[in-house]
Structures are given as structure tokens and as C-alpha cells.
Design a protein around this motif. Sequence first.
Motif, PDB file in Angstrom:
ATOM      1  N   SER A  36      -6.103  -6.420  -2.641  1.00 38.72           N
ATOM      2  CA  SER A  36      -5.182  -5.309  -2.437  1.00 38.72           C
ATOM      3  C   SER A  36      -5.188  -5.012  -0.945  1.00 38.72           C
ATOM      4  CB  SER A  36      -5.623  -4.076  -3.231  1.00 38.72           C
ATOM      5  OG  SER A  36      -4.723  -2.999  -3.038  1.00 38.72           O
ATOM      6  N   THR A  93      -4.788   4.088  -2.906  1.00 40.52           N
ATOM      7  CA  THR A  93      -3.979   3.205  -3.742  1.00 40.52           C
ATOM      8  C   THR A  93      -3.250   4.022  -4.786  1.00 40.52           C
ATOM      9  OG1 THR A  93      -5.595   1.437  -3.455  1.00 40.52           O
ATOM     10  CG2 THR A  93      -3.998   1.159  -5.212  1.00 40.52           C
ATOM     11  N   GLY A 100      -2.865  -5.927  -7.900  1.00 38.54           N
ATOM     12  CA  GLY A 100      -2.976  -5.872  -6.448  1.00 38.54           C
ATOM     13  C   GLY A 100      -1.899  -6.659  -5.720  1.00 38.54           C
TER      14      GLY A 100
END
Length: 244
Positions: free
Chosen positions: A199, A242, A173
Motif C-alpha cells: 500500500s 488509509t 492495497g
Amino acid sequence: MQRSAPRPSRSRTRNRVRMLACAAVPVMIVAAGCSSDSDDAAKDTDKPAASASKEAPKVAPAKFSSLPADPCKSIAKKTIEDLVPKAKDKSGSSGKSSDISTRGSCSWNGLDDNGVKGSQYRWLDISFMRYDSDTGIGSGQDRAADYYKKEVAKARATEGAKGTKAAPASGVGTEATTVTYSLTKTDESFGYATVVARSENVVITLTYNGAGYAGAKSPAASDLVKGATKATKEAVAAVPGTAG
């Protein structure tokens, strides 16, 4: 013989001058009044610009707007099988949440019973916390950074923990910290590895622990850290948006 027009008397001339002078006064007053109104209008026009400059500063928008729909699926099944052999429920047990877009959790536990050769117990827990941006509080990233620090401090202050150590976890992260320690429960020494990772505006806290029963050795701290780090990376990648 043509008569010339009679000349006005001096008294009549003075009266006419006075009348002209009086007539001119209201015009000057009106003109002055208009000039004053114009100045006031100009001042009023400046007020919105002044107030606009005092508006609250904008905050950066939060990067992630949601969390994994099912936290128990944020870690691969193969990883769960490796970290928690003989898990009671391989699908995991999800925690209750009033808003799954801001928080979620899941846990697994299992006992690999080898009879007289000893048994191995493992427990894995993961939680997600997401923050939105708020002009009155701050950006989602900043709010998550504050929570991240609190989670690390919480792990380091675990009651009864021995040999507590904390170290940065690289490649997990935006930032991450690993906290390891041992804890005695049910007369056995459990090894713990907690990874707290942020993150952007999402914080993930993963705890992995285990112990050996009936003479079996407890897992090494390095093995716990390795497993916890792998699982945390998968959880970070599972956050919608992500890059894996």
C-alpha cells in the motif's frame, strides 16, 4: 600701446602635447581595468545558477508516516476467532521492534481439539514494513515496491514447499500477490497461503496455514486464501491514513 601675449615656442608646444598624452594613458588603463572587473563579476554571478541546476532531483514524499501502534489490533477480533479457533492468546503475540514506526509484527496460533473426531491447527502471522523517501536512495513507494518483489520471491522459494502457485490478489492495497503451497511438518501436511501486499510505501506480509490432526482433513487451499485475503485487507485499512 597694448602688447600681445607672446606666442609659445614650437618646442614648448610639443612638450605640452607630450604631457597631455602621458596623462591620458593611466585613465585608459583604469577604464580597461574596470571593464575587466565587470566581466569577471558577471561570470561569477552566473556560477550559482549553473550549480543550482545540478542539484539532486527531488523524490516524491512517502504517503504514510507511521504504522499501526499495535500490529495485533490491525485485524479484527472476530476475524481472528474465525481464522484461528481456540487461539492460545486471542490478543496475539507481538514481535519485537526497535522502531514501531517502520516495522511491526504479530502472530496467533491455536489447536481446536475435537478428540477422536480429529483436531484442527491454525497459525496466522502478519508483518508490516514501512519505507521513507530519501533523495539518495529513492522514494518510499519505490523502495517498498522493491521489498514487495523480494517478499513475493521469498514466499515462492520456501524450502520444502510443494505445488507452489502465485497469483495476483485483486482489491488489496496498491498491488498484492497470493502464494499457496503445501509443506510437511511433524508428519502432517500443512496448507499455506501467503499474501504480500503493498500500500504505497508500506508492505504487509501475511501468512496463514493449517493442518488436520488425528484423521481430520487439512484446510482447502481456497479456504486458506479466502481467510488470508480478508485479514490482509483489514491490515491494509489499519495503516494510519488509509481509507477503510
